[in-house]
Design an enzyme around this catalytic site. Sequence first.
Site, PDB file in Angstrom:
ATOM      1  N   CYS A   1      91.010  22.816  35.770  1.00 35.01           N
ATOM      2  CA  CYS A   1      91.279  21.940  34.627  1.00 35.01           C
ATOM      3  C   CYS A   1      92.787  21.668  34.496  1.00 35.01           C
ATOM      4  CB  CYS A   1      90.671  22.513  33.360  1.00 35.01           C
ATOM      5  SG  CYS A   1      90.203  21.211  32.209  1.00 35.01           S
TER       6      CYS A   1
ATOM      7  N   HIS B   1      85.149  23.250  34.993  1.00 32.87           N
ATOM      8  CA  HIS B   1      85.262  24.710  34.864  1.00 32.87           C
ATOM      9  C   HIS B   1      84.125  25.410  35.611  1.00 32.87           C
ATOM     10  CE1 HIS B   1      88.447  24.923  31.787  1.00 32.87           C
ATOM     11  NE2 HIS B   1      87.955  23.776  31.363  1.00 32.87           N
TER      12      HIS B   1
ATOM     13  N   GLU C   1      83.901  28.367  36.362  1.00 36.94           N
ATOM     14  CA  GLU C   1      83.713  29.756  35.926  1.00 36.94           C
ATOM     15  C   GLU C   1      82.548  29.936  34.957  1.00 36.94           C
ATOM     16  OE1 GLU C   1      86.225  27.778  35.056  1.00 36.94           O
ATOM     17  OE2 GLU C   1      87.018  28.220  33.048  1.00 36.94           O
TER      18      GLU C   1
END
Length: 544
Positions: free
Chosen positions: A381, A516, A518
């Site tokens: 990001c 993202h 994650e």
Amino acid sequence: MTKFIFVTGGVVSSLGKGITAASLAAVLEARGINVTMTKMDPYINVDPGTMSPFQHGEVFVTEDGAETDLDLGYYERFLRRSKMSKSNNFTSGRIYQNVLNKERRGEYLGGTVQVIPHITDEIKSKILASGAGYDIAIIEIGGTVGDIESLPFMEAVRQMQVELGRKQAMLMHLTLVPYIASAGETKTKPTQHSVKELRSIGLQPDVLICRSDHHISLDNRRKIALFTNVEERAVIMCEDAKSIYQIPRTLYEQDLDDLVCERFGIDAPEADLSDWDEVVNAQLNPESTITVAMVGKYVELPDAYKSINESLLHAGITHKVAVEIDYIDAERLESDEALFAQLQDADAILVPGGFGERGTLGKIRAITYARENNVPYLGICLGMQLAVIEYARNVMRIDANSSEFDRKSAEPIIGLITEWLDERGELQIRSDDSDLGGTMRLGAQQAELVSGSKLAQIYGANNITERHRHRYEMNNRYIEPLEQAGMTISGYSAKQHLVESVEISEHPWFIAVQFHPEFTSSPRGGHPLFNSFVNAAKSYRTSQ
Ligand code: GLN
């Protein structure tokens, strides 16, 4: 009909309520039971979206774009089948907002609006809705018993227990059994008091999860059962574990899942936890160690990057390496040469997401270092936006910036779409400074990866879905000059053709993404991007 397990905490906070609740959910899921989870947060903020990561840890983003408490990250990492959504996290603020909106619309027909029944009814309806369609819903109440703020939630739980009855609702309470070193003893008194506190508001726990950093003797277990009116077999010991992924087995070995199934009259096959055993085994027996330098703003509180930490751990599990994270303060990196030298010890560099200008020069400095020295680099990001800015400044030699940091930049390579996409295709800077312009791109969106790019190879697919949380985008006007200068755009958003990812083909592993990754990594398999990044770090280390 959905059965509900309510989870409360006592004595102190940070006992790992979310992890324990999610671990129970994992064992139940391993028995083929359809489980979901919801977190109720007693604070007044309407959602955690605007809360500082310093205070509350990371903001977890769900597939449907809700900005939620980080516990929802644990829920998704422990569960395979159920994805979290907007309906799985509620704050007191949201509940009050809903009730106040109804009051303004006249829906209470002039009646007096009160905590009981109006606030509690709103809480109950949210709990019921979040569990709809599942066999079991685990509802975690944030905070600690005795807090003024959590009282309406506790009251709603009390009412639901009466209304649903014992076959459909149960209460699990997490408590601390401290070890007093000078006396050489574990103490049960705080647990007794915590249960007393619960009973004073009409709640009797059915299960106690006793957290301790020491072994709790059978004598103490008996004592706790006796003083708290909880069945002895329902007093579950949960000592500090080396890995949080051991907790499903800890609960299973004490037959907590059997107790739940018996209580609810659910007939389900035995749980198979072999995949969790494999995860733990790989985590605790790594073959080598690598170090990832994480250059961010919130380095004092690792919870601010919870999902990234976990994703790196998962990738380590996949490759049997221990991943050590060296948190580097981006702001200090701007001028601290000793800290800058520390980057030489890293096998890979990661710049995570973030907001605001503070520390960006330090992050850019780390990116230059990674780019010039062939150190694997992953930008997430803001970490992608800064990678683009770094490349523009140091390779294209233009004075590029993001309009987030300089609204009047002559080369706004990163900006709000509203700034650079007007009808004539010309750049427009909004004059109203108080309006951040446009809303955030939030939640899961599809991206099309460019065939032949490293990223497409890593995912093994051309169409992927990843979650987003940002306002600014790469300015499409710079795509051509950037590519000419040697940075490849490897992915575009399916809907608006916005830049989703960049990479440098000359560099062994330099990949930055606008989304993202994650938020979708799982301990059971990791995430392709983190797996590849950690693998690159491993190769970098052996090549040194
Ligand atoms: N501040 C940047 C934006 O809003 C990046 C956000 C992020 O890293 N999550 O676009």
